[in-house]
Design an enzyme around this catalytic site. Structure first.
Site, PDB file in Angstrom:
ATOM      1  N   THR A  13       0.350   1.114  -4.185  1.00 49.84           N
ATOM      2  CA  THR A  13       0.132  -0.198  -3.569  1.00 49.84           C
ATOM      3  C   THR A  13      -1.362  -0.442  -3.360  1.00 49.84           C
ATOM      4  O   THR A  13      -1.899  -1.493  -3.745  1.00 49.84           O
ATOM      5  CB  THR A  13       0.884  -0.307  -2.225  1.00 49.84           C
ATOM      6  OG1 THR A  13       2.222   0.146  -2.413  1.00 49.84           O
ATOM      7  CG2 THR A  13       0.878  -1.728  -1.717  1.00 49.84           C
ATOM      8  N   LYS A  18      15.899  -4.269  -4.426  1.00 48.18           N
ATOM      9  CA  LYS A  18      14.845  -3.254  -4.338  1.00 48.18           C
ATOM     10  C   LYS A  18      13.854  -3.689  -3.280  1.00 48.18           C
ATOM     11  O   LYS A  18      13.396  -4.833  -3.285  1.00 48.18           O
ATOM     12  CB  LYS A  18      14.121  -3.138  -5.701  1.00 48.18           C
ATOM     13  CG  LYS A  18      13.053  -2.062  -5.722  1.00 48.18           C
ATOM     14  CD  LYS A  18      13.646  -0.690  -5.941  1.00 48.18           C
ATOM     15  CE  LYS A  18      12.675   0.446  -5.605  1.00 48.18           C
ATOM     16  NZ  LYS A  18      12.740   0.844  -4.167  1.00 48.18           N
ATOM     17  N   LYS A  20      15.312  -5.825   1.557  1.00 48.90           N
ATOM     18  CA  LYS A  20      14.454  -5.162   2.553  1.00 48.90           C
ATOM     19  C   LYS A  20      15.322  -4.681   3.695  1.00 48.90           C
ATOM     20  O   LYS A  20      16.403  -5.229   3.933  1.00 48.90           O
ATOM     21  CB  LYS A  20      13.430  -6.154   3.096  1.00 48.90           C
ATOM     22  CG  LYS A  20      12.222  -5.501   3.741  1.00 48.90           C
ATOM     23  CD  LYS A  20      11.191  -5.116   2.707  1.00 48.90           C
ATOM     24  CE  LYS A  20      10.054  -4.331   3.302  1.00 48.90           C
ATOM     25  NZ  LYS A  20       8.947  -4.200   2.324  1.00 48.90           N
ATOM     26  N   LYS A  68       7.956 -11.106  -5.719  1.00 50.34           N
ATOM     27  CA  LYS A  68       7.062  -9.995  -6.065  1.00 50.34           C
ATOM     28  C   LYS A  68       7.681  -9.152  -7.173  1.00 50.34           C
ATOM     29  O   LYS A  68       7.048  -8.836  -8.183  1.00 50.34           O
ATOM     30  CB  LYS A  68       6.846  -9.134  -4.815  1.00 50.34           C
ATOM     31  CG  LYS A  68       5.906  -7.967  -5.010  1.00 50.34           C
ATOM     32  CD  LYS A  68       5.988  -6.950  -3.864  1.00 50.34           C
ATOM     33  CE  LYS A  68       5.805  -7.554  -2.508  1.00 50.34           C
ATOM     34  NZ  LYS A  68       5.605  -6.526  -1.456  1.00 50.34           N
ATOM     35  N   GLN A  80       9.985 -10.301  -1.366  1.00 49.04           N
ATOM     36  CA  GLN A  80      10.220  -9.237  -2.343  1.00 49.04           C
ATOM     37  C   GLN A  80      10.863  -9.775  -3.622  1.00 49.04           C
ATOM     38  O   GLN A  80      10.610  -9.260  -4.711  1.00 49.04           O
ATOM     39  CB  GLN A  80      11.120  -8.173  -1.693  1.00 49.04           C
ATOM     40  CG  GLN A  80      11.067  -6.826  -2.360  1.00 49.04           C
ATOM     41  CD  GLN A  80       9.880  -5.987  -1.907  1.00 49.04           C
ATOM     42  OE1 GLN A  80       9.577  -5.912  -0.730  1.00 49.04           O
ATOM     43  NE2 GLN A  80       9.195  -5.340  -2.833  1.00 49.04           N
ATOM     44  N   SER A 119       7.605   2.066  -8.016  1.00 48.72           N
ATOM     45  CA  SER A 119       8.975   2.436  -7.610  1.00 48.72           C
ATOM     46  C   SER A 119       9.952   2.207  -8.770  1.00 48.72           C
ATOM     47  O   SER A 119      10.833   3.032  -9.018  1.00 48.72           O
ATOM     48  CB  SER A 119       9.429   1.593  -6.414  1.00 48.72           C
ATOM     49  OG  SER A 119       8.983   2.151  -5.210  1.00 48.72           O
ATOM     50  N   GLY A 158       9.821   3.079   1.054  1.00 51.08           N
ATOM     51  CA  GLY A 158       9.080   3.057   2.313  1.00 51.08           C
ATOM     52  C   GLY A 158       8.444   1.709   2.603  1.00 51.08           C
ATOM     53  O   GLY A 158       8.383   0.823   1.761  1.00 51.08           O
ATOM     54  N   ASP A 159       8.003   1.548   3.822  1.00 45.62           N
ATOM     55  CA  ASP A 159       7.180   0.419   4.276  1.00 45.62           C
ATOM     56  C   ASP A 159       6.544   0.923   5.581  1.00 45.62           C
ATOM     57  O   ASP A 159       6.422   2.145   5.756  1.00 45.62           O
ATOM     58  CB  ASP A 159       8.055  -0.843   4.468  1.00 45.62           C
ATOM     59  CG  ASP A 159       7.227  -2.122   4.623  1.00 45.62           C
ATOM     60  OD1 ASP A 159       6.782  -2.662   3.605  1.00 45.62           O
ATOM     61  OD2 ASP A 159       6.989  -2.559   5.767  1.00 45.62           O
ATOM     62  N   ASN A 168      -0.485   4.032   4.666  1.00 46.87           N
ATOM     63  CA  ASN A 168      -0.382   4.313   3.237  1.00 46.87           C
ATOM     64  C   ASN A 168      -1.196   3.336   2.392  1.00 46.87           C
ATOM     65  O   ASN A 168      -1.985   3.748   1.526  1.00 46.87           O
ATOM     66  CB  ASN A 168       1.094   4.278   2.824  1.00 46.87           C
ATOM     67  CG  ASN A 168       1.258   4.369   1.335  1.00 46.87           C
ATOM     68  OD1 ASN A 168       1.386   3.356   0.649  1.00 46.87           O
ATOM     69  ND2 ASN A 168       1.206   5.584   0.804  1.00 46.87           N
TER      70      ASN A 168
HETATM   71  P1  NDP Z   1       1.985   2.427   7.416  1.00 49.84           P
HETATM   72  O1  NDP Z   1       3.020   2.609   8.454  1.00 49.84           O
HETATM   73  O2  NDP Z   1       1.610   3.566   6.546  1.00 49.84           O
HETATM   74  O3  NDP Z   1       0.645   1.869   8.089  1.00 49.84           O
HETATM   75  C1  NDP Z   1       0.646   0.696   8.824  1.00 49.84           C
HETATM   76  C2  NDP Z   1      -0.739   0.446   9.387  1.00 49.84           C
HETATM   77  O4  NDP Z   1      -0.789  -0.864   9.925  1.00 49.84           O
HETATM   78  C3  NDP Z   1      -1.090   1.388  10.525  1.00 49.84           C
HETATM   79  O5  NDP Z   1      -2.475   1.580  10.544  1.00 49.84           O
HETATM   80  C4  NDP Z   1      -0.628   0.601  11.749  1.00 49.84           C
HETATM   81  O6  NDP Z   1      -1.289   0.942  12.953  1.00 49.84           O
HETATM   82  C5  NDP Z   1      -0.982  -0.809  11.340  1.00 49.84           C
HETATM   83  N1  NDP Z   1      -0.056  -1.746  11.980  1.00 49.84           N
HETATM   84  C6  NDP Z   1       1.276  -1.841  11.770  1.00 49.84           C
HETATM   85  N2  NDP Z   1       1.812  -2.777  12.541  1.00 49.84           N
HETATM   86  C7  NDP Z   1       0.804  -3.271  13.259  1.00 49.84           C
HETATM   87  C8  NDP Z   1       0.723  -4.279  14.226  1.00 49.84           C
HETATM   88  N3  NDP Z   1       1.819  -4.966  14.628  1.00 49.84           N
HETATM   89  N4  NDP Z   1      -0.494  -4.548  14.753  1.00 49.84           N
HETATM   90  C9  NDP Z   1      -1.592  -3.855  14.362  1.00 49.84           C
HETATM   91  N5  NDP Z   1      -1.581  -2.888  13.434  1.00 49.84           N
HETATM   92  C10 NDP Z   1      -0.400  -2.611  12.899  1.00 49.84           C
HETATM   93  O7  NDP Z   1       2.473   1.192   6.537  1.00 49.84           O
HETATM   94  P2  NDP Z   1       2.024   0.763   5.057  1.00 49.84           P
HETATM   95  O8  NDP Z   1       0.591   1.091   4.836  1.00 49.84           O
HETATM   96  O9  NDP Z   1       3.042   1.267   4.114  1.00 49.84           O
HETATM   97  O10 NDP Z   1       2.217  -0.829   5.129  1.00 49.84           O
HETATM   98  C11 NDP Z   1       1.150  -1.722   5.462  1.00 49.84           C
HETATM   99  C12 NDP Z   1       1.478  -3.110   4.966  1.00 49.84           C
HETATM  100  O11 NDP Z   1       1.600  -3.078   3.540  1.00 49.84           O
HETATM  101  C13 NDP Z   1       2.787  -3.720   5.469  1.00 49.84           C
HETATM  102  O12 NDP Z   1       2.608  -5.118   5.582  1.00 49.84           O
HETATM  103  C14 NDP Z   1       3.772  -3.426   4.344  1.00 49.84           C
HETATM  104  O13 NDP Z   1       4.842  -4.336   4.346  1.00 49.84           O
HETATM  105  C15 NDP Z   1       2.860  -3.637   3.151  1.00 49.84           C
HETATM  106  N6  NDP Z   1       3.280  -3.008   1.892  1.00 49.84           N
HETATM  107  C16 NDP Z   1       3.563  -1.675   1.830  1.00 49.84           C
HETATM  108  C17 NDP Z   1       3.926  -1.106   0.618  1.00 49.84           C
HETATM  109  C18 NDP Z   1       4.183   0.350   0.484  1.00 49.84           C
HETATM  110  O14 NDP Z   1       4.446   0.783  -0.643  1.00 49.84           O
HETATM  111  N7  NDP Z   1       4.116   1.152   1.540  1.00 49.84           N
HETATM  112  C19 NDP Z   1       4.048  -1.923  -0.595  1.00 49.84           C
HETATM  113  C20 NDP Z   1       3.639  -3.303  -0.444  1.00 49.84           C
HETATM  114  C21 NDP Z   1       3.287  -3.803   0.774  1.00 49.84           C
HETATM  115  P3  NDP Z   1      -0.483   1.716  14.114  1.00 49.84           P
HETATM  116  O15 NDP Z   1      -0.220   3.094  13.569  1.00 49.84           O
HETATM  117  O16 NDP Z   1      -1.405   1.698  15.287  1.00 49.84           O
HETATM  118  O17 NDP Z   1       0.791   0.935  14.333  1.00 49.84           O
HETATM  119  O1  2IT Z   2       6.677  -4.379   0.344  1.00 51.42           O
HETATM  120  C1  2IT Z   2       6.884  -3.625  -0.625  1.00 51.42           C
HETATM  121  O2  2IT Z   2       6.776  -3.999  -1.795  1.00 51.42           O
HETATM  122  C2  2IT Z   2       7.236  -2.227  -0.338  1.00 51.42           C
HETATM  123  N1  2IT Z   2       7.266  -1.831   0.826  1.00 51.42           N
HETATM  124  C3  2IT Z   2       7.574  -1.290  -1.457  1.00 51.42           C
HETATM  125  C4  2IT Z   2       8.988  -1.489  -1.910  1.00 51.42           C
HETATM  126  C5  2IT Z   2       9.494  -0.476  -2.917  1.00 51.42           C
HETATM  127  O3  2IT Z   2      10.692  -0.564  -3.200  1.00 51.42           O
HETATM  128  O4  2IT Z   2       8.739   0.359  -3.402  1.00 51.42           O
END
Ligand code: NDP
Ligand code: 2IT
Length: 452
Positions: A216, A96, A132, A120, A117, A384, A171-172, A247
């Site tokens: 998250t 997952k 992943k 976690k 993961q 999830s 998603g991520d 997100n």
């Molecule tokens: P999104 O794509 O929704 O948003 C990512 C954000 O981070 C954007 O604002 C983006 O800016 C910025 N960003 C991404 N890469 C870079 C970079 N290399 N340098 C600077 N800014 C960057 O992703 P999420 O919000 O889903 O994910 C954010 C973090 O949270 C990640 O580390 C992800 O692994 C983690 N995460 C996500 C989960 C989920 O359920 N979605 C769960 C647990 C953890 P820009 O648009 O300019 O690239």
């Molecule tokens: O980093 C993470 O935990 C996620 N991007 C969410 C993974 C999931 O299966 O919901």
């Protein structure tokens, strides 16, 4: 008898071997080192965990898939991206973990994320293994039709590796509700199965769980609040710096506001905005979720209280709490020093591995409560798993029920990490607590299931 010194020597040798066998994967090395660095006390206390081969198996993915993803842009030009799925560990349940679409994606990044993961997902207490995936595809500036064609091509290969009992992506970075929709559509078309539990983060009307988009960010704020409470403080009235504007960041801001805290910043890869009145979450959602615009537009539309700082890092803004919610290694030692100088009390990682090891040590030495991502951001994957449970039962829970479950899970994760750290002689060290507690659960299952 195994002593702590023997264990440390063995773990050091293993680190060297992992670097040798996995060259040019610095993020994977970083994630593995961080875990191995904290395991010595549990390996010394519980000889069954020191069994030869257990940790070696844990650090080697069960399966790694790399594939070509060809697609055509709106002008008819053909592009070739690379797709990945790393199925790391299935001792506790189906693999997952999310899918990341970002130009920086490579095998080492996906392996670091898959490795994190495992622990976690174990901490959630639910039946999910660790995996992943993703692609080096850059969704920025692409039309809806291009995104759809890319997702369809990606799923045309991925479908043969996943399934509700096998591997369940979500998603991520770069993958949200729109992409999950296109991926699910193609899976359904190829397989001719309505297999809702094959992907999570689906839309509310077709198998998605209430509160999954929020989970998250909401969860990491709940984790920050729990760490503060442990120190006799309340999140209400505290200022916060948040990075990112995707997100995780958006729903972090929303929950901070709901709990009476004041989020001052958010950012994207072009810079950050600081808003003296606190971030207006509805404006943020309009610009980022609806219009898919840049963060500078927030400052242009918000009025006098907000300004855009091109190229800057939010960590220079003084605040009580920091929630890094963008990407790996976005908060380094200098940033940590600035936050500590400005009196930060707690840091909760919404992103995966956003804080460099040097910065983590600096926070810990300064007595700042530090919540690592595998604990603090586990709310997303936890919901999830609740989505999978609802799909299996062909039912849909109310938002209230899911939110209650999420709060309960985050509180249990906090307690587990806190108690485990204390039990192994590292009181207040949530990194050690999270790593050992996650490890114990996975290791027990792996030992029970034999050498596979
Ligand atoms: P999104 O794509 O929704 O948003 C990512 C954000 O981070 C954007 O604002 C983006 O800016 C910025 N960003 C991404 N890469 C870079 C970079 N290399 N340098 C600077 N800014 C960057 O992703 P999420 O919000 O889903 O994910 C954010 C973090 O949270 C990640 O580390 C992800 O692994 C983690 N995460 C996500 C989960 C989920 O359920 N979605 C769960 C647990 C953890 P820009 O648009 O300019 O690239
Ligand atoms: O980093 C993470 O935990 C996620 N991007 C969410 C993974 C999931 O299966 O919901």
């Amino acid at each position: 008898m195994t002593t702590r010194d023997d264990t440390k020597t063995r773990l050091d040798a293993l680190r060297v071997e992992i670097e040798r066998r996995n060259p040019a994967q610095p993020e994977f090395h970083q994630a593995v080192h961080e875990v191995l660095d904290t395991l010595a006390p549990v390996l010394a206390a519980r000889p069954e965990y020191a069994e030869p081969g257990l940790i070696e198996r844990l650090c080697e993915p069960e399966r790694q898939v790399i594939f070509r993803v060809p697609w055509q842009d709106d002008q008819g030009r053909v592009h070739v991206n690379r797709g990945f799925r790393v199925e790391f560990n299935s001792a506790l349940g189906p693999y997952k973990g999310g899918l990341r679409f970002h130009p920086s994606v490579n095998l080492g990044i996906i392996k670091f994320l898959g490795f994190e993961q495992i622990f976690k997902n174990a901490l959630t207490g639910l039946g999910i293994g660790g995996g992943k995936g993703g692609s080096d595809f850059d969704p920025h500036g692409r039309s809806d039709a291009e995104i759809m064609r890319f997702c369809q091509s990606f799923m045309t290969e991925l479908y043969r590796h996943i399934g509700e009992h096998t591997d369940v992506p979500a998603g991520d970075i770069g993958v949200g509700g729109r992409e999950i929709g296109y991926l699910f559509g193609q899976y359904r078309r190829i397989t001719n199965r309505w297999e809702a539990g094959v992907l999570t983060g689906k839309g509310a009307g077709w198998g998605g769980s209430a509160i999954r988009p929020e989970a998250t960010g909401y969860g990491s704020v709940l984790f920050a609040a729990a760490m503060l409470r442990e120190r006799g403080e309340d999140l209400e009235g505290q200022t916060a710096v948040v990075s990112g504007s995707g997100n995780v960041a958006i729903y972090t801001v929303e929950k901070l506001l709901a709990l009476g805290a004041n989020p001052l910043t958010c950012s994207d890869s072009s810079g950050y905005v600081v808003d003296d009145k606190g971030i207006d979450v509805e404006l943020l959602k309009q610009i980022k979720e609806v219009e898919r615009g840049r963060i500078s537009e927030y400052a242009e539309r918000r009025g006098a209280s907000a300004r855009f700082v091109p190229g800057g890092r939010v960590w220079e803004v003084p605040a009580d709490v920091a929630l890094p919610s963008a990407t790996q290694n976005e908060l380094d030692e200098n940033d940590a020093a600035a936050l500590v100088r400005n009196g930060v009390k707690a840091v909760a990682e919404g992103a995966n591995m956003p804080t460099t090891p040097e910065a983590v040590h600096l926070f810990q030495r300064a007595g700042v409560a530090f919540g690592p991502g595998k604990a603090a951001n586990a709310g997303g994957v936890a919901v999830s798993a609740l989505e999978m449970a609802q799909n299996h039962a062909r039912t849909a829970w109310s938002p209230t029920k899911v939110e209650e479950e999420l709060a309960h899970i985050m509180s249990a994760i906090h307690t587990t990490c806190h108690e485990t750290a204390e039990r192994y002689g590292a009181p207040g060290d949530y990194v050690t607590g999270a790593n050992i507690a996650g490890f114990e659960r996975v290791a027990d299952a792996m030992l029970a299931q034999g050498v596979i």
